[in-house]
Design a protein around this motif. Sequence first.
Motif, short mmCIF file in Angstrom:
data_model
loop_
_atom_site.label_atom_id
_atom_site.label_comp_id
_atom_site.label_asym_id
_atom_site.label_seq_id
_atom_site.Cartn_x
_atom_site.Cartn_y
_atom_site.Cartn_z
N UNK A 203 36.08 27.70 34.78
CA UNK A 203 37.08 26.71 35.21
C UNK A 203 38.43 27.08 34.61
N UNK A 204 39.48 26.93 35.42
CA UNK A 204 40.82 27.30 34.97
C UNK A 204 41.35 26.31 33.92
N UNK A 205 41.07 25.02 34.13
CA UNK A 205 41.67 23.98 33.30
C UNK A 205 41.34 24.12 31.82
N UNK A 206 40.17 24.67 31.53
CA UNK A 206 39.77 24.76 30.12
C UNK A 206 39.80 26.20 29.63
N UNK A 207 40.67 27.01 30.22
CA UNK A 207 40.63 28.44 29.94
C UNK A 207 40.87 28.80 28.48
N UNK A 208 41.50 27.89 27.73
CA UNK A 208 41.76 28.23 26.33
C UNK A 208 40.75 27.62 25.36
N UNK A 209 39.92 26.75 25.88
CA UNK A 209 39.00 26.07 24.96
C UNK A 209 37.72 26.89 24.76
N UNK A 210 36.98 26.50 23.75
CA UNK A 210 35.73 27.21 23.45
C UNK A 210 34.77 27.10 24.63
N UNK A 211 34.84 25.95 25.31
CA UNK A 211 33.95 25.69 26.44
C UNK A 211 34.14 26.74 27.55
N UNK A 212 35.41 27.23 27.64
CA UNK A 212 35.73 28.14 28.73
C UNK A 212 35.06 29.50 28.54
N UNK A 213 34.57 29.77 27.33
CA UNK A 213 33.96 31.07 27.11
C UNK A 213 32.58 31.17 27.77
N UNK A 214 32.12 30.03 28.27
CA UNK A 214 30.84 30.03 28.97
C UNK A 214 31.11 30.18 30.47
N UNK A 215 30.42 31.12 31.11
CA UNK A 215 30.61 31.28 32.56
C UNK A 215 29.90 30.18 33.33
N UNK A 216 30.58 29.63 34.32
CA UNK A 216 29.97 28.69 35.25
C UNK A 216 30.35 29.18 36.65
N UNK A 217 29.35 29.58 37.46
CA UNK A 217 29.67 30.16 38.77
C UNK A 217 30.56 29.27 39.62
N UNK A 218 31.41 29.89 40.44
CA UNK A 218 32.30 29.12 41.31
C UNK A 218 32.99 30.05 42.31
N UNK A 219 33.91 29.49 43.08
CA UNK A 219 34.62 30.29 44.10
C UNK A 219 35.95 30.78 43.51
N UNK A 220 36.17 32.08 43.58
CA UNK A 220 37.34 32.70 42.98
C UNK A 220 38.06 33.59 44.00
N UNK A 221 39.16 34.19 43.55
CA UNK A 221 39.89 35.10 44.44
C UNK A 221 39.05 36.33 44.81
N UNK A 222 38.06 36.67 44.01
CA UNK A 222 37.14 37.77 44.36
C UNK A 222 36.39 37.41 45.65
N UNK A 223 35.97 36.14 45.74
CA UNK A 223 35.24 35.70 46.94
C UNK A 223 36.17 35.66 48.14
N UNK A 224 37.42 35.21 47.89
CA UNK A 224 38.41 35.16 48.97
C UNK A 224 38.63 36.57 49.52
N UNK A 225 38.83 37.54 48.62
CA UNK A 225 39.04 38.92 49.06
C UNK A 225 37.85 39.43 49.88
N UNK A 226 36.64 39.18 49.34
CA UNK A 226 35.44 39.66 50.04
C UNK A 226 35.36 39.02 51.43
N UNK A 227 35.58 37.70 51.49
CA UNK A 227 35.51 37.00 52.78
C UNK A 227 36.55 37.55 53.76
N UNK A 228 37.77 37.78 53.27
CA UNK A 228 38.83 38.26 54.16
C UNK A 228 38.52 39.67 54.66
N UNK A 229 38.02 40.53 53.76
CA UNK A 229 37.72 41.91 54.16
C UNK A 229 36.54 41.94 55.15
N UNK A 230 35.55 41.09 54.91
CA UNK A 230 34.40 41.03 55.83
C UNK A 230 34.86 40.48 57.18
N UNK A 231 35.73 39.48 57.13
CA UNK A 231 36.27 38.90 58.36
C UNK A 231 37.00 39.96 59.18
#
Length: 269
Positions: A203-231
């Motif tokens: 999550x972007x909002x907590x990027x500086x907190x300790x909590x942010x060091x844990x990955x939680x899957x989500x939709x990112x610009x990597x997915x946008x790029x993949x979707x656009x290239x596949x499209x």
Amino acid sequence: MAAISLTRSRVPSIKVTVRSNILRMGSRPAVCITSGATRFVSQLGRNVEQGSAPDTSINIDSALVVKKPENTLGTSGTAQKAAIADLQHMGDTDRSAVELPSLPETPPYPCPYLDDVEIVEYLEPLYSCGWYVGSSRDVKFESFPRAAPELVKRFRFTKQHRSLAMQFVRDINEIQIKEDHHATLVITQGVISVRTHTHSARPRAVSDSAQSRKNVPGVTLRDVRLAMLIEKAFRPYLDRHDADSASQKAKDILDMLPTTVQQMEARRR
Ligand SMILES: C[C@H](O)[C@H](O)[C@H]1CNC2=NC(N)=NC(=O)C2=N1
């Protein structure tokens, strides 16, 4: 299909927001427009919000006014469902010609989720091409124990061109290798379902907190790029009529076309 006209005097302080192809105009009726007119109306919405809407009346061709339901325009409102149903009757050629924005830069892993601006900038055009936001819970794989929102599209090939579906899978594979990002592909009888979310996301909002060091899957610009290239890789199949233009229709459930981070997060459940 009725054409509507808006003038500054008739809509003096209306907040116009575009949610995929549905315009919400304060308490006014929803207006459903073809994808070709989306950008134009989106600009009009910005002009109205900034108080710079033109004084002259503007004709929005092929717009459809949908009656407001009794209650407010909820995401499951009958008017919105009707609007989407009507939208699906509108030209497929218009939809396949949707122009995609330029590719965003590749963010390093772990990637932040899309923010509100990115959702509007990148997801709205993808929605117009038939992409929607599903949940990884919809396909039960042991490797994805947690439900995450993901970009989804079903690419359909015509019956006589089903063998080309496997060629398209090879195209997708090449893109995935170059991108170092991998979608879930479900292949059934000439239909390739592409589902992409980022496992190493935060999550972007907590990027500086300790909590942010844990990955939680989500939709990112990597997915946008993949979707656009596949499209983009799919377009030649569409142009040659190897593929079914029904692929270009978004799911008829507006809840699956989120336009804010909050709505996107709701797909985790
Ligand atoms: C080490 C390698 O770069 C990572 O595992 C990549 C590979 N492909 C990926 N694909 C997806 N969809 N999400 C990821 O987080 C991801 N990470």
